[in-house]
Design a protein around this motif. Structure first.
Motif, mmCIF file in Angstrom:
data_model
loop_
_atom_site.group_PDB
_atom_site.id
_atom_site.type_symbol
_atom_site.label_atom_id
_atom_site.label_comp_id
_atom_site.label_asym_id
_atom_site.label_seq_id
_atom_site.Cartn_x
_atom_site.Cartn_y
_atom_site.Cartn_z
ATOM 1 N N ASP A 25 0.820 -1.212 0.000
ATOM 2 C CA ASP A 25 0.000 0.000 0.000
ATOM 3 C C ASP A 25 0.858 1.268 0.000
ATOM 4 N N LEU A 26 1.878 1.308 0.844
ATOM 5 C CA LEU A 26 2.704 2.510 0.948
ATOM 6 C C LEU A 26 3.530 2.743 -0.313
ATOM 7 N N ASP A 27 4.043 1.671 -0.891
ATOM 8 C CA ASP A 27 4.801 1.819 -2.140
ATOM 9 C C ASP A 27 3.901 2.297 -3.269
ATOM 10 N N ARG A 28 2.716 1.745 -3.344
ATOM 11 C CA ARG A 28 1.797 2.135 -4.407
ATOM 12 C C ARG A 28 1.417 3.613 -4.304
ATOM 13 N N ALA A 29 1.300 4.100 -3.073
ATOM 14 C CA ALA A 29 0.928 5.496 -2.856
ATOM 15 C C ALA A 29 2.132 6.441 -2.871
ATOM 16 N N ARG A 30 3.345 5.871 -3.010
ATOM 17 C CA ARG A 30 4.587 6.652 -3.017
ATOM 18 C C ARG A 30 4.772 7.426 -1.719
ATOM 19 N N VAL A 31 4.464 6.747 -0.613
ATOM 20 C CA VAL A 31 4.722 7.301 0.718
ATOM 21 C C VAL A 31 6.199 7.106 1.041
ATOM 22 N N LEU A 32 6.783 8.055 1.728
ATOM 23 C CA LEU A 32 8.177 7.950 2.155
ATOM 24 C C LEU A 32 8.235 7.118 3.434
ATOM 25 N N TRP A 33 8.775 5.905 3.329
ATOM 26 C CA TRP A 33 8.754 5.007 4.486
ATOM 27 C C TRP A 33 9.887 3.991 4.364
ATOM 28 N N GLY A 34 10.117 3.271 5.452
ATOM 29 C CA GLY A 34 11.097 2.196 5.449
ATOM 30 C C GLY A 34 10.818 1.244 6.583
ATOM 31 N N PRO A 35 11.098 -0.051 6.382
ATOM 32 C CA PRO A 35 10.884 -1.019 7.458
ATOM 33 C C PRO A 35 12.045 -1.005 8.452
ATOM 34 N N TYR A 36 11.752 -1.299 9.704
ATOM 35 C CA TYR A 36 12.815 -1.542 10.675
ATOM 36 C C TYR A 36 13.291 -2.978 10.499
ATOM 37 N N ARG A 37 14.602 -3.155 10.348
ATOM 38 C CA ARG A 37 15.181 -4.479 10.184
ATOM 39 C C ARG A 37 16.277 -4.702 11.212
ATOM 40 N N SER A 38 16.475 -5.934 11.588
ATOM 41 C CA SER A 38 17.662 -6.289 12.346
ATOM 42 C C SER A 38 18.850 -6.274 11.392
ATOM 43 N N MET A 39 20.076 -6.299 11.919
ATOM 44 C CA MET A 39 21.241 -6.334 11.041
ATOM 45 C C MET A 39 21.266 -7.615 10.233
ATOM 46 N N ALA A 40 20.806 -8.714 10.831
ATOM 47 C CA ALA A 40 20.745 -9.975 10.084
ATOM 48 C C ALA A 40 19.765 -9.864 8.920
ATOM 49 N N GLU A 41 18.632 -9.224 9.162
ATOM 50 C CA GLU A 41 17.656 -9.020 8.095
ATOM 51 C C GLU A 41 18.207 -8.087 7.020
ATOM 52 N N ALA A 42 18.949 -7.066 7.442
ATOM 53 C CA ALA A 42 19.556 -6.153 6.465
ATOM 54 C C ALA A 42 20.582 -6.878 5.600
ATOM 55 N N ALA A 43 21.353 -7.786 6.219
ATOM 56 C CA ALA A 43 22.336 -8.554 5.457
ATOM 57 C C ALA A 43 21.646 -9.467 4.456
ATOM 58 N N ALA A 44 20.580 -10.125 4.892
ATOM 59 C CA ALA A 44 19.848 -11.018 3.989
ATOM 60 C C ALA A 44 19.251 -10.238 2.828
ATOM 61 N N SER A 45 18.722 -9.056 3.119
ATOM 62 C CA SER A 45 18.164 -8.222 2.069
ATOM 63 C C SER A 45 19.248 -7.764 1.103
ATOM 64 N N ALA A 46 20.419 -7.387 1.641
ATOM 65 C CA ALA A 46 21.516 -6.928 0.789
ATOM 66 C C ALA A 46 21.965 -8.022 -0.174
ATOM 67 N N ARG A 47 21.973 -9.259 0.291
ATOM 68 C CA ARG A 47 22.394 -10.374 -0.565
ATOM 69 C C ARG A 47 21.502 -10.523 -1.797
ATOM 70 N N THR A 48 20.225 -10.253 -1.617
ATOM 71 C CA THR A 48 19.269 -10.539 -2.694
ATOM 72 C C THR A 48 18.837 -9.319 -3.491
ATOM 73 N N THR A 49 19.023 -8.124 -2.926
ATOM 74 C CA THR A 49 18.464 -6.944 -3.601
ATOM 75 C C THR A 49 19.477 -5.870 -3.944
ATOM 76 N N SER A 50 20.701 -5.935 -3.407
ATOM 77 C CA SER A 50 21.647 -4.841 -3.613
ATOM 78 C C SER A 50 22.820 -5.265 -4.482
ATOM 79 N N GLU A 51 23.120 -4.453 -5.490
ATOM 80 C CA GLU A 51 24.315 -4.676 -6.303
ATOM 81 C C GLU A 51 25.587 -4.323 -5.533
ATOM 82 N N LEU A 52 25.441 -3.565 -4.475
ATOM 83 C CA LEU A 52 26.595 -3.086 -3.715
ATOM 84 C C LEU A 52 27.234 -4.191 -2.893
ATOM 85 N N ALA A 53 26.436 -5.166 -2.446
ATOM 86 C CA ALA A 53 26.918 -6.229 -1.565
ATOM 87 C C ALA A 53 27.213 -7.479 -2.372
#
Length: 406
Positions: A308-336
């Motif tokens: 819903d928030l992405d569709r409406a272009r609301v400025l937001w972000g989820p709170y993640r643990s560092m482990a969750e951030a690492a898992a996300s970086a592996r699959t979604t970031s070209e930087l990691a």
């Protein structure tokens, strides 16, 4: 020239520990500079600093020294100091650049460099301008930030991120590049001193916090609210939290539309005689606004909120643990990207955040401690294998990491 390696003509000697100096060298190395980090045999004071890999190697050291070369020599000895000065003042248009945070009688001063190379460039990182020691956490305490952090000003709240160290490293890199440009234009070297305390003071001054304190008094700690605008955290139905911010009128309108709270806020504006299109008004009524929005967020799962928030272009972000951030970086970031790090094995690492022509530079592993000693001394100083062997026998240099590779 490789467009992602614009500094491949520079040779930098780094003799620094902890975050500020090494992060400067890291940034330069990620742009192609040949950065040689010099440590004492057995490693400097940060060689085994936490966090550690299961092997005992320092993930801290490995990630701050990616893409550099490692030389171990005892610059506390006369011969070791001579070698360090020779490396730091090697002739050539891109050489003669030295970064350090050494203290005491073993410190290399700018005059030591210019005695051998008049156009040398040095950058010395220190705590206070007068030489007194300081680290990020003591500087942060003294500059007033912890009193503005957390839910109240009763007890100060330290931050985990060594922001002043990292900002010092970035500023140091800019300063060195400015000095190189000056030398290319004028032939003159430069002596640069960069104090953590000055970085912190300059930054809070640039944000207007010093003048605010004198004109309006101390700012209260307001928890997770964004100062001067609307932004705070909300809980989802499945126990997650998200951070939502509305800095602009458009962002505020998008938030009202997706939550179907526009009529409620219009009534609030009429009742109180305010205009919530104004950023200051949203800040003044932050708690009231948050209380109106909370039920909408708490009735939806994180997955639904994301859609819903992405569709409406609301400025937001989820709170993640560092482990969750690492898992996300592996699959979604070209930087990691995973690298094979000596002493660690497979390690998730990051490259430079600068994208050149939409290209990302892949991270390189850090060397093991002392891995490049023999090659650098031979390549840069012309020492023979026999000469290096005698230095090893005398304890002046080492060619292999002897304590938990990093």
């Amino acid at each position: 020239m490789n467009p992602t390696s614009p500094l491949d003509h520079l040779q930098v000697v780094e003799c620094a520990t902890f975050v500020a100096g090494p992060s400067c060298g890291l940034g330069l190395a990620q742009l192609g500079a040949d950065v040689v980090r010099v440590d004492l045999p057995g490693g400097g004071s940060d060689h085994l600093r936490w966090p550690l890999a299961p092997s005992g190697a320092s993930l801290y050291w490995a990630n701050l020294n990616k893409g550099k070369r490692s030389v171990t020599l005892d610059y506390r000895t006369p011969r070791g100091r001579e070698l360090l000065l020779a490396l730091a003042t090697r002739p050539g248009p891109g050489a003669g650049i030295f970064v350090d945070n050494l203290v005491g009688r073993h410190r290399v001063r700018h005059t030591d460099l210019t005695a051998l190379r008049p156009d040398a460039i040095s950058l010395h990182v220190l705590g206070f301008p007068d030489g007194r020691p300081a680290v990020d956490y003591t500087v942060n305490a003294a500059v007033g930030v912890p009193g503005m952090t957390g839910p109240s000003a009763v007890e100060p709240v330290n931050h985990v991120l060594p922001a002043w160290d990292l900002l010092t490293g970035s500023t140091a890199a800019v300063g060195l590049l400015a000095a190189v440009t000056q030398r290319d234009r004028t032939g003159e070297g430069a002596q640069i001193d960069l104090a953590l305390s000055d970085i912190a003071l300059s930054a809070v001054g640039a944000l207007g916090w010093l003048s605010e304190a004198e004109s309006a008094g101390p700012r209260p700690a307001i928890g997770n609210h964004v100062f001067g605008s609307f932004g705070t955290d909300f809980a989802s139905a499945d126990g997650h939290r998200v951070m939502v911010v509305a800095l602009t009128e458009g962002q505020w309108r998008a938030l009202c539309e997706v939550t179907s709270t526009g009529p409620v806020f219009e009534a609030l504006e009429q009742a109180l005689g305010v205009d919530l299109r104004e950023e200051s008004a949203r800040y003044e009524l932050r708690e009231t606004i948050a209380s109106i929005l909370r039920p909408w967020f708490s009735a939806r799962t994180l997955a639904v909120l994301e859609a819903d928030l992405d569709r409406a272009r609301v400025l937001w972000g989820p709170y993640r643990s560092m482990a969750e951030a690492a898992a996300s970086a592996r699959t979604t970031s070209e930087l990691a990207e995973e690298v094979q790090q000596p002493g660690v094995g497979a390690m998730l690492a990051t490259g430079s955040a600068l994208r050149w022509s939409e290209s990302v530079v892949a991270p390189e592993p850090a060397p093991s401690l002392g891995a490049d000693t023999e090659h650098v001394l031979g390549e840069r100083l012309g020492l023979t294998s026999a000469e290096i062997g005698r230095l090893v026998a005398d304890g002046v240099v080492s060619v292999d990491a002897t304590r938990g590779a990093a």
